[in-house]
Scaffold this motif. Structure first.
Motif, mmCIF file in Angstrom:
data_model
loop_
_atom_site.group_PDB
_atom_site.id
_atom_site.type_symbol
_atom_site.label_atom_id
_atom_site.label_comp_id
_atom_site.label_asym_id
_atom_site.label_seq_id
_atom_site.Cartn_x
_atom_site.Cartn_y
_atom_site.Cartn_z
ATOM 1 N N VAL A 205 -46.915 -40.417 62.379
ATOM 2 C CA VAL A 205 -46.818 -41.748 61.813
ATOM 3 C C VAL A 205 -48.331 -42.301 62.100
ATOM 4 O O VAL A 205 -49.090 -43.222 61.178
ATOM 5 N N ARG A 206 -48.776 -42.086 63.446
ATOM 6 C CA ARG A 206 -50.049 -43.059 63.894
ATOM 7 C C ARG A 206 -51.287 -42.350 63.709
ATOM 8 O O ARG A 206 -52.340 -43.095 63.700
ATOM 9 N N SER A 207 -51.166 -41.150 63.703
ATOM 10 C CA SER A 207 -52.589 -40.220 63.204
ATOM 11 C C SER A 207 -52.644 -39.525 61.982
ATOM 12 O O SER A 207 -51.872 -38.518 62.044
ATOM 13 N N GLU A 208 -53.427 -39.753 61.054
ATOM 14 C CA GLU A 208 -53.637 -38.920 59.778
ATOM 15 C C GLU A 208 -54.264 -37.556 60.239
ATOM 16 O O GLU A 208 -53.926 -36.666 59.859
ATOM 17 N N GLU A 209 -55.113 -37.624 61.186
ATOM 18 C CA GLU A 209 -55.927 -36.267 61.480
ATOM 19 C C GLU A 209 -54.672 -35.332 62.220
ATOM 20 O O GLU A 209 -54.731 -34.133 61.852
ATOM 21 N N PHE A 210 -53.684 -35.994 62.937
ATOM 22 C CA PHE A 210 -52.753 -35.045 63.373
ATOM 23 C C PHE A 210 -51.798 -34.641 62.160
ATOM 24 O O PHE A 210 -51.358 -33.418 62.509
ATOM 25 N N ARG A 211 -51.422 -35.291 61.473
ATOM 26 C CA ARG A 211 -50.800 -34.919 60.231
ATOM 27 C C ARG A 211 -51.546 -33.777 59.522
ATOM 28 O O ARG A 211 -50.824 -32.690 59.194
ATOM 29 N N THR A 212 -52.607 -33.905 59.240
ATOM 30 C CA THR A 212 -53.436 -32.786 58.703
ATOM 31 C C THR A 212 -53.315 -31.642 59.536
ATOM 32 O O THR A 212 -53.330 -30.503 58.938
ATOM 33 N N MET A 213 -53.621 -31.469 60.702
ATOM 34 C CA MET A 213 -53.747 -30.391 61.580
ATOM 35 C C MET A 213 -52.346 -29.746 61.630
ATOM 36 O O MET A 213 -52.117 -28.646 61.700
ATOM 37 N N TRP A 214 -51.179 -30.705 61.793
ATOM 38 C CA TRP A 214 -49.966 -29.938 62.029
ATOM 39 C C TRP A 214 -49.543 -29.245 60.614
ATOM 40 O O TRP A 214 -48.701 -28.241 60.793
ATOM 41 N N ALA A 215 -50.074 -29.711 59.554
ATOM 42 C CA ALA A 215 -49.675 -29.070 58.346
ATOM 43 C C ALA A 215 -50.158 -27.684 58.189
ATOM 44 O O ALA A 215 -49.564 -26.945 57.371
ATOM 45 N N THR A 216 -51.217 -27.487 59.147
ATOM 46 C CA THR A 216 -51.826 -25.944 59.048
ATOM 47 C C THR A 216 -50.862 -24.864 59.594
ATOM 48 O O THR A 216 -50.976 -23.758 59.227
#
Length: 284
Positions: A205-216
């Motif tokens: 929710v708080r970090s777009e960069e985390f969402r992007t990396m998590w999706a890999t």
């Protein structure tokens, strides 16, 4: 997190990163609508039927054997960490999941060890990238963990939610990727851990960069490597770290940091360590 979905997405992303040339297959034929190997190509390489592999990639890992998973792992060119992650996700009978205790405790003898090796920055960390214990030198190097709330003594929260971390790590993206890779390993082993799921939800929710990396769906164990810090008190420091699995709890790890002898980084680290707790406090 749904283990079936995790298994499906992990296999799909691993397959998508390979080309026929990567595995010795010819690249002629009809144009590929999506990148990566086709399911039938992967099944051929692993020695299983297309239907069987398709069921597995759809998240149906029930009754799959370790031998089949080993073959698929080899076909996908998985790293050791990725192979272990696949075994946890597929849940073969020979690889039972362990219950997840809510809290890890550091043995008193290990706390004594950290104190005794105070000239070497070192800390103990566990599941979810939680920092469990540390010495004064580690606080001087990375910041005063004692000043943080217990739930914030966590590398994932520090790296993605603390603005100072972006300035401290010269290669912030590499550090962030390593943290996400470790969280993926934990998620594969403890899919039902509510604290881990809450952490992942908060970061998403708080970090777009985390969402992007998590999706890999990349996974990685922290082992040993080099890193450079841009420390606010002593400037650039190039360090080597080593990570050791601790006896008594295979999910607790000791990480130590050192500089090349007689280097400018070694002198900077010596100065920082000599300041000890005062250096950590001055950064807060």
């Amino acid at each position: 997190m749904d283990p079936r979905t995790e298994l499906s997405e992990f296999l799909r992303t691993r397959r998508a990163r390979l080309t026929p040339g990567d595995v010795g297959l010819p690249e002629f034929g009809r144009r590929r609508r999506v990148p990566g190997l086709r399911r039938e190509e992967l099944a051929q390489l692993a020695g299983v039927s297309v239907a069987y592999y398709t069921r597995l990639e759809q998240g149906n890992g029930r009754n799959v054997s370790v031998e089949v998973l080993d073959a698929i792992s080899a076909a996908l060119k998985l790293s050791d960490a990725e192979h272990a992650h696949l075994l946890h996700l597929a849940k073969p009978k020979q690889h039972k999941r362990r219950p997840t205790p809510q809290r890890q405790q550091v043995r008193p003898a290990l706390l004594e060890l950290l104190s005794a090796m105070d000239s070497v920055p070192a800390y103990i960390w566990g599941r979810r990238t939680d920092v469990l214990a540390w010495n004064r030198s580690a606080s001087a190097l990375f910041g005063d963990w004692a000043a943080r709330a217990p739930q914030d003594r966590n590398w994932a929260r520090i790296v993605f939610l603390d603005p100072e971390a972006r300035n401290l790590f010269a290669d912030w993206e590499a550090k962030a990727s390593d943290v996400v890779g470790q969280l993926r390993m934990d998620a594969g082993q403890h899919a039902g851990d509510p604290v881990l799921n809450e952490l992942i939800g908060e970061l998403s929710v708080r970090s777009e960069e985390f969402r992007t990396m998590w999706a890999t769906h990349n996974v990685k164990r922290k082992t040993y490597a080099g890193m450079t810090l841009a420390h606010p008190l002593v400037g650039g420091i190039t360090l080597h770290y080593e990570t050791f699995t601790l006896p008594g709890d295979q999910e607790q790890f000791l990480s130590t940091y050192h500089a090349e002898p007689a280097s400018p980084s070694a002198e900077a680290l010596r100065m920082l360590v000599s300041w000890g707790a005062d250096a950590a406090v001055s950064r807060t």
